[in-house]
Design an enzyme around this catalytic site. Sequence first.
Site, PDB file in Angstrom:
ATOM      1  N   LYS A 203       0.863  -1.129   0.012  1.00  0.00           N
ATOM      2  CA  LYS A 203      -0.047  -0.067  -0.100  1.00  0.00           C
ATOM      3  C   LYS A 203       0.934   1.172  -0.031  1.00  0.00           C
ATOM      4  O   LYS A 203       0.690   2.288  -0.795  1.00  0.00           O
ATOM      5  CB  LYS A 203      -0.849  -0.040   1.091  1.00  0.00           C
ATOM      6  CG  LYS A 203      -1.526   1.188   1.435  1.00  0.00           C
ATOM      7  CD  LYS A 203      -2.654   1.391   0.488  1.00  0.00           C
ATOM      8  CE  LYS A 203      -3.282   3.070   0.702  1.00  0.00           C
ATOM      9  NZ  LYS A 203      -4.290   3.226  -0.554  1.00  0.00           N
ATOM     10  N   CYS A 257      -3.543  10.560   1.783  1.00  0.00           N
ATOM     11  CA  CYS A 257      -2.830   9.447   1.463  1.00  0.00           C
ATOM     12  C   CYS A 257      -1.489   9.811   0.616  1.00  0.00           C
ATOM     13  O   CYS A 257      -0.636   9.464   1.250  1.00  0.00           O
ATOM     14  CB  CYS A 257      -3.839   8.562   0.229  1.00  0.00           C
ATOM     15  SG  CYS A 257      -5.129   7.904   1.137  1.00  0.00           S
TER      16      CYS A 257
HETATM   17  N1  LIG Z   1     -10.638   7.567   2.593  1.00  0.00           N
HETATM   18  C1  LIG Z   1      -9.679   7.141   1.555  1.00  0.00           C
HETATM   19  O1  LIG Z   1     -10.046   7.242   0.464  1.00  0.00           O
HETATM   20  C2  LIG Z   1      -8.729   6.096   2.120  1.00  0.00           C
HETATM   21  C3  LIG Z   1      -8.242   5.108   1.017  1.00  0.00           C
HETATM   22  C4  LIG Z   1      -7.448   4.074   1.200  1.00  0.00           C
HETATM   23  C5  LIG Z   1      -6.940   4.138   2.654  1.00  0.00           C
HETATM   24  N2  LIG Z   1      -7.357   4.823   3.583  1.00  0.00           N
HETATM   25  C6  LIG Z   1      -6.728   4.614   5.021  1.00  0.00           C
HETATM   26  O2  LIG Z   1      -7.930   3.947   5.661  1.00  0.00           O
HETATM   27  C7  LIG Z   1      -7.876   4.507   7.135  1.00  0.00           C
HETATM   28  C8  LIG Z   1      -9.087   5.041   7.638  1.00  0.00           C
HETATM   29  O3  LIG Z   1      -9.359   6.276   6.792  1.00  0.00           O
HETATM   30  P1  LIG Z   1     -10.478   7.126   6.624  1.00  0.00           P
HETATM   31  O4  LIG Z   1     -10.692   7.887   5.413  1.00  0.00           O
HETATM   32  O5  LIG Z   1     -11.705   6.321   6.778  1.00  0.00           O
HETATM   33  O6  LIG Z   1     -10.727   7.846   7.995  1.00  0.00           O
HETATM   34  P2  LIG Z   1     -11.909   8.828   8.756  1.00  0.00           P
HETATM   35  O7  LIG Z   1     -11.084   9.783   9.353  1.00  0.00           O
HETATM   36  O8  LIG Z   1     -12.892   9.051   7.643  1.00  0.00           O
HETATM   37  O9  LIG Z   1     -12.461   7.806   9.560  1.00  0.00           O
HETATM   38  C9  LIG Z   1     -11.885   7.281  10.779  1.00  0.00           C
HETATM   39  C10 LIG Z   1     -12.950   6.934  11.800  1.00  0.00           C
HETATM   40  O10 LIG Z   1     -12.450   6.347  12.844  1.00  0.00           O
HETATM   41  C11 LIG Z   1     -12.908   6.848  13.994  1.00  0.00           C
HETATM   42  N3  LIG Z   1     -12.170   6.378  15.148  1.00  0.00           N
HETATM   43  C12 LIG Z   1     -10.818   6.924  15.641  1.00  0.00           C
HETATM   44  N4  LIG Z   1     -10.366   6.321  16.641  1.00  0.00           N
HETATM   45  C13 LIG Z   1     -11.303   5.428  16.834  1.00  0.00           C
HETATM   46  C14 LIG Z   1     -11.469   4.342  17.964  1.00  0.00           C
HETATM   47  N5  LIG Z   1     -10.338   3.938  18.790  1.00  0.00           N
HETATM   48  N6  LIG Z   1     -12.490   3.569  17.815  1.00  0.00           N
HETATM   49  C15 LIG Z   1     -13.436   3.778  17.053  1.00  0.00           C
HETATM   50  N7  LIG Z   1     -13.350   4.581  16.016  1.00  0.00           N
HETATM   51  C16 LIG Z   1     -12.397   5.389  16.113  1.00  0.00           C
HETATM   52  C17 LIG Z   1     -12.963   8.261  13.838  1.00  0.00           C
HETATM   53  O11 LIG Z   1     -14.054   8.904  14.683  1.00  0.00           O
HETATM   54  C18 LIG Z   1     -13.539   8.584  12.327  1.00  0.00           C
HETATM   55  O12 LIG Z   1     -15.024   8.328  12.260  1.00  0.00           O
HETATM   56  C19 LIG Z   1      -6.547   5.333   7.136  1.00  0.00           C
HETATM   57  O13 LIG Z   1      -5.472   4.630   7.590  1.00  0.00           O
HETATM   58  C20 LIG Z   1      -6.403   5.886   5.686  1.00  0.00           C
HETATM   59  O14 LIG Z   1      -4.930   6.286   5.404  1.00  0.00           O
HETATM   60  C21 LIG Z   1      -8.324   5.785   3.352  1.00  0.00           C
END
Ligand SMILES: NC(=O)c1ccc[n+]([C@@H]2O[C@H](COP(=O)([O-])OP(=O)(O)OC[C@H]3O[C@@H](n4cnc5c(N)ncnc54)[C@H](O)[C@@H]3O)[C@@H](O)[C@H]2O)c1
Length: 407
Positions: A203, A257
């Site tokens: 990734k 990202c």
């Molecule tokens: N958004 C994208 O397009 C994308 C694509 C590929 C990878 N990712 C990866 O996926 C992961 C998540 O990204 P995202 O965009 O969904 O983030 P986001 O911020 O949209 O969502 C994360 C959620 O996790 C919650 N959270 C934080 N700590 C927590 C805990 N201890 N228990 C329960 N909930 C908790 C937050 O309140 C939030 O709602 C990251 O590592 C990101 O790099 C994201």
Amino acid sequence: MSQKKVCVIGLGYIGLPTASLLANKGYKVHGVDVVQSTVDTINKGEIHIVEPDLDTFVQSAVNSGNLVADTKPTEADIFIIAVPTPFKDDHVPNIDYIVSATKSISTYVKDGNIVILESTSPVGTTDIMEQTLKDEEVDTSHIHFAHCPERVLPGKIMHELVANDRIVGGTTKIATKLTADFYRTFVTGEVLETDARTAEMAKLTENSFRDVNIAFANELSILAEKFGIDVWELIELANRHPRVNILQPGCGVGGHCIAVDPWFIVDAGKGDAKIIKTAREVNDYKSEWVVNKVKNEVIEFEKTHAKKAKVACMGLAFKPDIDDLRESPALYIAQRLKADGLDVVAVEPNIDSHPEFDNLDPKNAIVESDIIVFLVAHKEFLDLDIEEGKTILSFCKLDDRRSKKRS
Ligand SMILES: NC(=O)c1ccc[n+]([C@@H]2O[C@H](COP(=O)([O-])OP(=O)(O)OC[C@H]3O[C@@H](n4cnc5c(N)ncnc54)[C@H](O)[C@@H]3O)[C@@H](O)[C@H]2O)c1
């Protein structure tokens, strides 16, 4: 076979689409988020983020009774962790959210469970997840740990969650197999099996590849300007070589990202991630270069016209036609110009307002401003009429006219 239960920790851009998809596929899903308002919204069958088709998935998942949101985890067969992985001020990865999410399931995991990390993570984080549970006095010898990174494109998440190929890497062979088989129940793309560390690095490699290639284009744009060459024409010509495919330059690189994940490699590489580090620096430098270009143009304008210049920053998002401002170089540039005392207005058609800027309609901004700085190629900017006499600077490809400076 009885209905399998999945507990998804973190209900953001990745967790909520995944949870709602699984619920629609017949899994019993318990979604967890630390933000109460997020939980309440989802339990009403509504969504708190912008993503096409997600509302339909969440509504039917909640109505069917297969998706329930809560602030606390529960017992399940499969746990999926999809929490943020930002970096700290010094570009050191911050895996605190993963550690805390892992601790939160420590009283619920049991033998035979699968614990999947979906967050983009530094190499070794899946092992840290297991160690975190051990530290919480969980016997992990019969629990399966794996990493399955996400590679969805915002705006197409519901489609790509199913259609994309996925990489699954467990900390053991059996963990890899069990996790891959789970993904095969809802993914139509190929599910490729490896080990956890390779999956984590895959990734980071994907996003670093993009960053390095954009850095090449950004460096070319700076050199082309120095040599009096139109960079867009240059790239178009070079790309006619059958094995050359140069990407487009911009005002930097943004998003949570590509602008973030390469640092995870740089940090762990301890001096050996030379190209990846330099690419990050080149892309960040491009934003500084843009700031200086605009400031020089303002000095010129004020010398010639003996009045303060008004600057319109066209676009604040990190790429065209989206509302996402995370790590956005365009936003950074507008903020820097304002902080340095320039009279700045902004135009971001994809958001209603911004706390730091008057967010004007594109036409009004152009009429009111002396220097028009195109930072993002939003579709609203493509056929704007700009009266003669305005200074135009473009750092994104809108069209041939605006890719060249005109005074
Ligand atoms: N958004 C994208 O397009 C994308 C694509 C590929 C990878 N990712 C990866 O996926 C992961 C998540 O990204 P995202 O965009 O969904 O983030 P986001 O911020 O949209 O969502 C994360 C959620 O996790 C919650 N959270 C934080 N700590 C927590 C805990 N201890 N228990 C329960 N909930 C908790 C937050 O309140 C939030 O709602 C990251 O590592 C990101 O790099 C994201």
